[in-house]
Design a protein around this motif. Sequence first.
Motif, PDB file in Angstrom:
ATOM      1  N   PHE A 177       0.838  -1.198   0.000  1.00 26.11           N
ATOM      2  CA  PHE A 177       0.000   0.000   0.000  1.00 26.11           C
ATOM      3  C   PHE A 177       0.879   1.257   0.000  1.00 26.11           C
ATOM      4  O   PHE A 177       0.618   2.200  -0.749  1.00 26.11           O
ATOM      5  CB  PHE A 177      -0.881  -0.028   1.245  1.00 26.11           C
ATOM      6  CG  PHE A 177      -1.949   1.015   1.273  1.00 26.11           C
ATOM      7  CD1 PHE A 177      -3.134   0.813   0.606  1.00 26.11           C
ATOM      8  CD2 PHE A 177      -1.788   2.177   1.996  1.00 26.11           C
ATOM      9  CE1 PHE A 177      -4.128   1.760   0.648  1.00 26.11           C
ATOM     10  CE2 PHE A 177      -2.777   3.132   2.039  1.00 26.11           C
ATOM     11  CZ  PHE A 177      -3.953   2.917   1.366  1.00 26.11           C
ATOM     12  N   ALA A 178       1.924   1.219   0.799  1.00 26.45           N
ATOM     13  CA  ALA A 178       2.814   2.373   0.853  1.00 26.45           C
ATOM     14  C   ALA A 178       3.498   2.576  -0.496  1.00 26.45           C
ATOM     15  O   ALA A 178       3.624   3.707  -0.977  1.00 26.45           O
ATOM     16  CB  ALA A 178       3.862   2.197   1.951  1.00 26.45           C
ATOM     17  N   LEU A 193       1.016   4.073  -2.805  1.00 27.21           N
ATOM     18  CA  LEU A 193       0.861   5.496  -2.498  1.00 27.21           C
ATOM     19  C   LEU A 193       2.000   6.295  -3.094  1.00 27.21           C
ATOM     20  O   LEU A 193       1.796   7.347  -3.707  1.00 27.21           O
ATOM     21  CB  LEU A 193       0.879   5.695  -0.993  1.00 27.21           C
ATOM     22  CG  LEU A 193      -0.433   5.724  -0.258  1.00 27.21           C
ATOM     23  CD1 LEU A 193      -0.173   5.837   1.218  1.00 27.21           C
ATOM     24  CD2 LEU A 193      -1.248   6.903  -0.725  1.00 27.21           C
ATOM     25  N   LEU A 202       1.759   6.548  -6.773  1.00 24.89           N
ATOM     26  CA  LEU A 202       0.670   7.439  -7.152  1.00 24.89           C
ATOM     27  C   LEU A 202       1.036   8.898  -6.953  1.00 24.89           C
ATOM     28  O   LEU A 202       0.517   9.780  -7.618  1.00 24.89           O
ATOM     29  CB  LEU A 202      -0.570   7.133  -6.312  1.00 24.89           C
ATOM     30  CG  LEU A 202      -1.370   5.912  -6.718  1.00 24.89           C
ATOM     31  CD1 LEU A 202      -2.360   5.588  -5.640  1.00 24.89           C
ATOM     32  CD2 LEU A 202      -2.086   6.178  -8.020  1.00 24.89           C
ATOM     33  N   SER A 203       1.921   9.123  -5.986  1.00 25.42           N
ATOM     34  CA  SER A 203       2.179  10.518  -5.642  1.00 25.42           C
ATOM     35  C   SER A 203       3.192  11.158  -6.575  1.00 25.42           C
ATOM     36  O   SER A 203       3.252  12.370  -6.658  1.00 25.42           O
ATOM     37  CB  SER A 203       2.669  10.610  -4.205  1.00 25.42           C
ATOM     38  OG  SER A 203       3.986  10.126  -4.148  1.00 25.42           O
ATOM     39  N   VAL A 252       1.003   3.904   7.270  1.00 28.63           N
ATOM     40  CA  VAL A 252       0.726   4.135   5.852  1.00 28.63           C
ATOM     41  C   VAL A 252      -0.329   5.219   5.704  1.00 28.63           C
ATOM     42  O   VAL A 252      -0.290   5.997   4.756  1.00 28.63           O
ATOM     43  CB  VAL A 252       0.300   2.864   5.102  1.00 28.63           C
ATOM     44  CG1 VAL A 252       1.472   1.952   4.917  1.00 28.63           C
ATOM     45  CG2 VAL A 252      -0.826   2.167   5.760  1.00 28.63           C
ATOM     46  N   ALA A 279      -0.558   7.805   7.527  1.00 26.29           N
ATOM     47  CA  ALA A 279       0.149   9.075   7.667  1.00 26.29           C
ATOM     48  C   ALA A 279       0.896   9.426   6.390  1.00 26.29           C
ATOM     49  O   ALA A 279       0.928  10.591   5.978  1.00 26.29           O
ATOM     50  CB  ALA A 279       1.120   8.994   8.845  1.00 26.29           C
ATOM     51  N   ILE A 280       1.469   8.413   5.750  1.00 29.82           N
ATOM     52  CA  ILE A 280       2.163   8.679   4.481  1.00 29.82           C
ATOM     53  C   ILE A 280       1.165   9.247   3.476  1.00 29.82           C
ATOM     54  O   ILE A 280       1.438  10.236   2.787  1.00 29.82           O
ATOM     55  CB  ILE A 280       2.804   7.384   3.930  1.00 29.82           C
ATOM     56  CG1 ILE A 280       3.879   6.901   4.886  1.00 29.82           C
ATOM     57  CG2 ILE A 280       3.423   7.635   2.566  1.00 29.82           C
ATOM     58  CD1 ILE A 280       4.486   5.580   4.487  1.00 29.82           C
ATOM     59  N   GLY A 281      -0.011   8.613   3.436  1.00 28.47           N
ATOM     60  CA  GLY A 281      -1.039   9.076   2.516  1.00 28.47           C
ATOM     61  C   GLY A 281      -1.449  10.506   2.809  1.00 28.47           C
ATOM     62  O   GLY A 281      -1.564  11.331   1.910  1.00 28.47           O
ATOM     63  N   TYR A 289       0.279  12.727   4.218  1.00 28.64           N
ATOM     64  CA  TYR A 289       1.392  13.600   3.859  1.00 28.64           C
ATOM     65  C   TYR A 289       1.326  13.930   2.376  1.00 28.64           C
ATOM     66  O   TYR A 289       1.549  15.065   1.976  1.00 28.64           O
ATOM     67  CB  TYR A 289       2.697  12.900   4.211  1.00 28.64           C
ATOM     68  CG  TYR A 289       3.907  13.715   3.898  1.00 28.64           C
ATOM     69  CD1 TYR A 289       4.354  14.688   4.789  1.00 28.64           C
ATOM     70  CD2 TYR A 289       4.600  13.538   2.710  1.00 28.64           C
ATOM     71  CE1 TYR A 289       5.453  15.454   4.490  1.00 28.64           C
ATOM     72  CE2 TYR A 289       5.696  14.298   2.408  1.00 28.64           C
ATOM     73  CZ  TYR A 289       6.128  15.260   3.301  1.00 28.64           C
ATOM     74  OH  TYR A 289       7.211  16.018   3.006  1.00 28.64           O
ATOM     75  N   TYR A 290       1.006  12.947   1.579  1.00 26.19           N
ATOM     76  CA  TYR A 290       0.921  13.182   0.136  1.00 26.19           C
ATOM     77  C   TYR A 290      -0.286  14.022  -0.236  1.00 26.19           C
ATOM     78  O   TYR A 290      -0.298  14.650  -1.294  1.00 26.19           O
ATOM     79  CB  TYR A 290       0.871  11.859  -0.624  1.00 26.19           C
ATOM     80  CG  TYR A 290       2.183  11.141  -0.707  1.00 26.19           C
ATOM     81  CD1 TYR A 290       3.357  11.839  -0.942  1.00 26.19           C
ATOM     82  CD2 TYR A 290       2.261   9.774  -0.558  1.00 26.19           C
ATOM     83  CE1 TYR A 290       4.563  11.187  -1.021  1.00 26.19           C
ATOM     84  CE2 TYR A 290       3.460   9.116  -0.639  1.00 26.19           C
ATOM     85  CZ  TYR A 290       4.623   9.822  -0.878  1.00 26.19           C
ATOM     86  OH  TYR A 290       5.800   9.180  -0.958  1.00 26.19           O
ATOM     87  N   VAL A 311      -3.608  12.441  -4.041  1.00 27.06           N
ATOM     88  CA  VAL A 311      -3.085  11.079  -4.081  1.00 27.06           C
ATOM     89  C   VAL A 311      -4.108  10.113  -3.511  1.00 27.06           C
ATOM     90  O   VAL A 311      -4.310   9.008  -4.015  1.00 27.06           O
ATOM     91  CB  VAL A 311      -1.753  11.010  -3.317  1.00 27.06           C
ATOM     92  CG1 VAL A 311      -1.282   9.587  -3.172  1.00 27.06           C
ATOM     93  CG2 VAL A 311      -0.709  11.815  -4.045  1.00 27.06           C
ATOM     94  N   MET A 327      -6.664   6.023   6.329  1.00 31.52           N
ATOM     95  CA  MET A 327      -5.948   7.184   5.848  1.00 31.52           C
ATOM     96  C   MET A 327      -6.854   8.410   5.845  1.00 31.52           C
ATOM     97  O   MET A 327      -6.470   9.484   6.307  1.00 31.52           O
ATOM     98  CB  MET A 327      -5.472   6.883   4.438  1.00 31.52           C
ATOM     99  CG  MET A 327      -4.531   7.842   3.858  1.00 31.52           C
ATOM    100  SD  MET A 327      -3.809   7.105   2.393  1.00 31.52           S
ATOM    101  CE  MET A 327      -5.182   7.163   1.288  1.00 31.52           C
ATOM    102  N   ILE A 341      -0.627  15.860  11.690  1.00 33.90           N
ATOM    103  CA  ILE A 341      -0.772  14.444  11.339  1.00 33.90           C
ATOM    104  C   ILE A 341      -0.308  13.530  12.466  1.00 33.90           C
ATOM    105  O   ILE A 341      -1.018  12.623  12.886  1.00 33.90           O
ATOM    106  CB  ILE A 341       0.002  14.123  10.041  1.00 33.90           C
ATOM    107  CG1 ILE A 341      -0.651  14.825   8.855  1.00 33.90           C
ATOM    108  CG2 ILE A 341       0.015  12.625   9.793  1.00 33.90           C
ATOM    109  CD1 ILE A 341       0.067  14.626   7.565  1.00 33.90           C
ATOM    110  N   LEU A 342       0.890  13.828  12.975  1.00 33.73           N
ATOM    111  CA  LEU A 342       1.454  12.910  13.953  1.00 33.73           C
ATOM    112  C   LEU A 342       0.645  12.874  15.245  1.00 33.73           C
ATOM    113  O   LEU A 342       0.270  11.794  15.710  1.00 33.73           O
ATOM    114  CB  LEU A 342       2.924  13.264  14.205  1.00 33.73           C
ATOM    115  CG  LEU A 342       3.774  12.087  14.662  1.00 33.73           C
ATOM    116  CD1 LEU A 342       3.736  10.972  13.624  1.00 33.73           C
ATOM    117  CD2 LEU A 342       5.201  12.533  14.901  1.00 33.73           C
ATOM    118  N   PHE A 369       8.745   9.443   8.671  1.00 34.80           N
ATOM    119  CA  PHE A 369       7.853   8.306   8.452  1.00 34.80           C
ATOM    120  C   PHE A 369       8.646   7.080   8.045  1.00 34.80           C
ATOM    121  O   PHE A 369       8.390   5.972   8.510  1.00 34.80           O
ATOM    122  CB  PHE A 369       6.833   8.638   7.367  1.00 34.80           C
ATOM    123  CG  PHE A 369       5.821   9.635   7.825  1.00 34.80           C
ATOM    124  CD1 PHE A 369       5.215   9.482   9.065  1.00 34.80           C
ATOM    125  CD2 PHE A 369       5.499  10.717   7.042  1.00 34.80           C
ATOM    126  CE1 PHE A 369       4.296  10.416   9.505  1.00 34.80           C
ATOM    127  CE2 PHE A 369       4.574  11.633   7.471  1.00 34.80           C
ATOM    128  CZ  PHE A 369       3.976  11.489   8.703  1.00 34.80           C
TER     129      PHE A 369
END
Lengths: 510, 376, 394
Positions: free
Chosen positions: A442-443, A446, A449-450, B131, B133-135, B137-138, B142, B288, B311-312, C4
């Motif tokens: 998934f990461a 992502l 996609l980004s 994950v 959080a990564i999303g 962030y983007y 996205v 997310m 976010i964090l 992260f």
Amino acid sequence: MPAIRELLLEAFQPSLKDNEALVDAILGSSADLKKRKFALGGDTAVSGLLYYVAGLADSKVVELILRALVVQYRESHREKEGPETADDIVTGLLSNASAKSCSKAEEAITSVLTGDTLVMIEGVGEAIVVVSRGWEDRSIEEPVAENNVRGPRDGFTESIRTNTAHVRRRLRDPRLRFDEMVVGERSKTDVNIAYIEDLVKEGLVEEVKRRIGRIRIDAVLESSYIEELIEDEPLSPLNTVQNTERPDKVASALLEGRVAIFIDNTPSVLLVPTFFWQYIQASDDYYNHYWVGTFYRIVRYVALIISLVLPSIYVMLISFHHEMIPTSLALTIASGREVVPFPVLLEALLMELAFELMREAGIRMPKPIGQAVSIVGSLIIGQAAVQAGIVSPFMVIIVAITGISSFAIPSYSSSLAIRIIRFPLLIASGTLGLLGFATVFFALMLHALSIRSFGESYLAPASPFRARDQRDMVLRMPMWMLDGRPNFAQDEDRIGGRQRPKPPTPTEKG
Amino acid sequence: MNRIRLSNGMFMAMIVNMIYAKAIGVTQGTISRLIGQDMWIATLLGTLQGLLIIYVLHWAMRRLPGRRITDLPSLGDALLGRWFGHLTALILVGFFLAGFGPIMITFVYHLKDYFLPEVPLAIFIVSGLAVGAIGCYYGLEVMGRLALLGILFIFLLNLLIVIGSIDEFDILNMLPVLEHGLPNALFASVHFDADWALAAMMAALVLPHAQDGLVRGGRFGAAGIAAGGVAIMIWSILEPAVLSAEVSSQYTVSCMKLARNAHVGTFLQRYEMIMIALYSVPVLFEIMFTLYAVSACSTRLFHLKSDKAAILPSAIALGAFGYWIVEDHFRAIRFLENIWPWIALPVAAGLPLLMLLLRLLLQKRTERAAPYPEEG
Amino acid sequence: MRNFALFIMLSLLAATTSSCMGLRQINELAIVSAVGLDVGEKPGSVKLSAQIMRPADVRGQTGAPSGGTGEPIYSVSAEGDSIFDAIRNLGRFTSRRVYWAHNFLIVMHENYARRGIGDMVDFFTRNRELRMNTWVAVTPDSPDELISTITGIEVVPGEAVDRLFRYNMVTGLAVGSNMMNLEEQFLSSSAQPVIAKLQLMPRGISNKKPEEHGSLKQVELTGAAAFREDRMVGWLSPEETRGLLFFVHDYLSGVEPVSCPNNGSMATLEFKQARLSVYPSVRDKEPEFRIRLSTEADIVENGCGISLAAYRRELEGELSDALRAKIVAVLKKAQKDYRTDILKLGDRLRNRYPIEWSRLRGRWTDAFSEAEMKVEVKTTIKSTALRTSRRDIH
């Protein structure tokens, strides 16, 4: 001694002595730098000097220049007295295709180092640069990394002019442009930016020029130098700039409204913007029948999935989710693993490492030795390791299939990228099972996609979804249906509609 | 900073993703405990109510000034002063925080109970939020693209479950229709309503960013709810028909029960792992987005400068809450069945309506304070 | 972003270093292929026996040498107060973790089944490992013996029984009861469970001593066990089971020998496309069922020595009678002898008349056993397979 930078800015003087001192101060004495004195028209009073770099300059051209200056000058300038201007000499005397006068030392020096001949004559306030480039080149060969069965077999060489000519021969479009840039403080590498003026995405050429113009580097030895300096996502393992050795690929990219970056001294040409799926498409798709093209394209998508996830799924199944394996298969795997002393994750990592070792050892060895490496490797890995009970036969099969799949991806650089991405996925699924696999996958998704390549989403046209561009994504539709360019191109219509061929309708006979 | 743009397709896809993950399993289990084999009727009724509310929501949103992510709180500011804005933001944070409970229940009970019972709970929460959080962030765009892929995965998942279950499909299990009567079915549909309440709130947050969000967003939102409804209906039909309602009602996660039963021929006895791998996309998307919503609203609440800073802390808050909910199955089920619907529905339906009402009452003040000109 | 990444790396590190992740290689598992349940010696206790596969011997040598005794299975048993307890006790002497996901078969002793199968259904559906199409059977013989009996063709006995069940519909003499439909029947208020019967029969012929016929015992799948709620109430004979199959399975085709119309020898008919329709009705608040079976048939073996063309109608009648007898037999057993609705007739009534059903469900056992049944069978002979007897011409 003044710094070379200042010397380069100086202008030529009428005095030959001064000029000689200037050039000698800049270039020094170098074994390959040839300096030839001559007398203009055979008249010792008017001496001249000629510089060229042996090996770069074609000696035949140099001889031609000398003949013009020493012999023919006398015939044509019998009445006149004294030297005239450099331009007069260029227009009235020299028969070379390309020659010009120049007044600045910098320009002259650069030209000499490119292979041109520098002519200086006593009493003339400017120097003359005659293009005499002519060095030994590799002849045009089939591109090594991108072979195909049907279709053109010429590949790019190290010479930028030959390369641009390849493309120009394919596209006799007056709107095809090559914009010139020079990159590298010391290397002064020629960089040409090719595009078709009325197709290219608006603003793209400026963006490319801006990014290349920003580069401060001493030398550019390969296109990857430029690539890494203009990428959108410098941290990503995925490459957002495509490179190719095939002129036909470049031509087709230009027709899609993309930009090609030619770099001197390397056969690989960069194409931007780039989309992920392009790495899975091969020229053969278009040169063979579309059913065949579509089928093999799908096969390659499968290869992509296999090379990305197969080892992870195997490791995950064996160490966590045994219930998902069909019983008879589970027994076969279990019996093969009965004596293997390693946990499956370690086994997989070891085997992957062994595979990468073999590949890496074989790739740079001279061919005969390379074969020996692969024979020894396959014997050890395939036969002895299994018999010794170090690895299970199933793991060998998995690693082999994964390896073959990664070779099935046409783009070499992107198959390397996928090989690298595989490892975090493998480790995560080996330690956390499905959870690890799902989250890391998934990461990765992502991330893919980004990212963007020169403003275009990397995964387009799958996401953002563009229905129109699907005709040339997973499927390769027949040529008469591929009537559109990608939607970033200025002119989206490729050919007129209703191109579908059909047999002539039988005419009635009276 | 350029504005985030979501295409209409992405907007619809996000709605489907937001409903799907919980609704096919956990909700269906709950509904089957209430009305047995009429699960699909409750789902249908719920979808219809969802269509209605998304129209109302869109209608209300169009008439609000602002239209940014922290839309409602700024309106609150304008209406009754700062305290009201804060209150609105607080309600939104609370809503999504509470909504995270069922999502985490879905995520953890699928993966932990069925696949990895020995992995510590904390790892599920940490990796899910990581994950997420990564999303975040983007950013939203996205997420939108991911939602599109999520649709593909949902489609594949539905296809797989249909292939695997069609052999055992027994229409007799679906009968009799409406055994418990329509009122009960309506009552049961509340649980499904709670699922789309989350989606509707999500729609409210992203509506201003969607391509045709304010013009025809209601239509696209409704299409999203309808598409989600169809995707879920497949499960709510298969579950009673293949498993029988009595069996579905026995399980917290009844879709997993169906997935476990699915088999292709005699060779592929079980393949729920493939299905869960596909399923993880919508469920991680939910995590997310919830994280995104909480961090966006709390940015507003605490006057933080950037979205990213929140976010964090939001992730930590959500993680702690999620852990507390999921840790105890009894607590989880109680929250799911008795508490969450009564949080979800009033907020999702009530908040925009309340805003609208207040705005009508205090129209003059708003117009003076509204920093953005109204468009048609 | 970097934070992260670091976060993920750290959590991965934590994952790898913390030991208890449930990581178990497939070769560290004792894969169970069949499990037997019996009453233990202590009252109320459970005796559980498991047939564990030894992969290296099941598969022979694949690649690496791996020693083995040559015995593909390893059977052990343990007792405990509950099933889970018994399984834990298995762990006292199995060197690997007992793993249930690939179990083919759960076989219960008759005594165990009569005591109640609630704990069994609960345990095996609560456990995440178990696959749902594990076969379930009841046996009058010792389950220990049954699961460790090596059958002729397959190496693993559990697998052999799996195939017996899989091709069960060819003979059509036993129900194909697996965990999936057992759970459904067990939980349903309008149906009762019915489970297949396995028994040991001296059928095999030893290659070494062919003269001692039947010296080897073989597992035979035939008949069924009827349950009321969670307790077994009695056996169904193979014939009765065939009657039952029309009700509970999509039982489409089977073979039925009938006596010839001219003499006492037999002709064999294969019926196809059998369709059973049940028409429930309620009269005077009591349920009634009209059961209708329609089928087509082929003549697959003609022992009568005459042309059957002329006797088509009579043969049809014979077949109808034979089939009706089976249906009536199972109806009688279910209604009168065992008083349990194993035929899912309650389900049919409930689907058609939900309101009456809600009134009747409380006393369904009585209502069912008193219910009036009308059985009609309609058969049509369509073909004589490949041959048409030459005498047909005359």
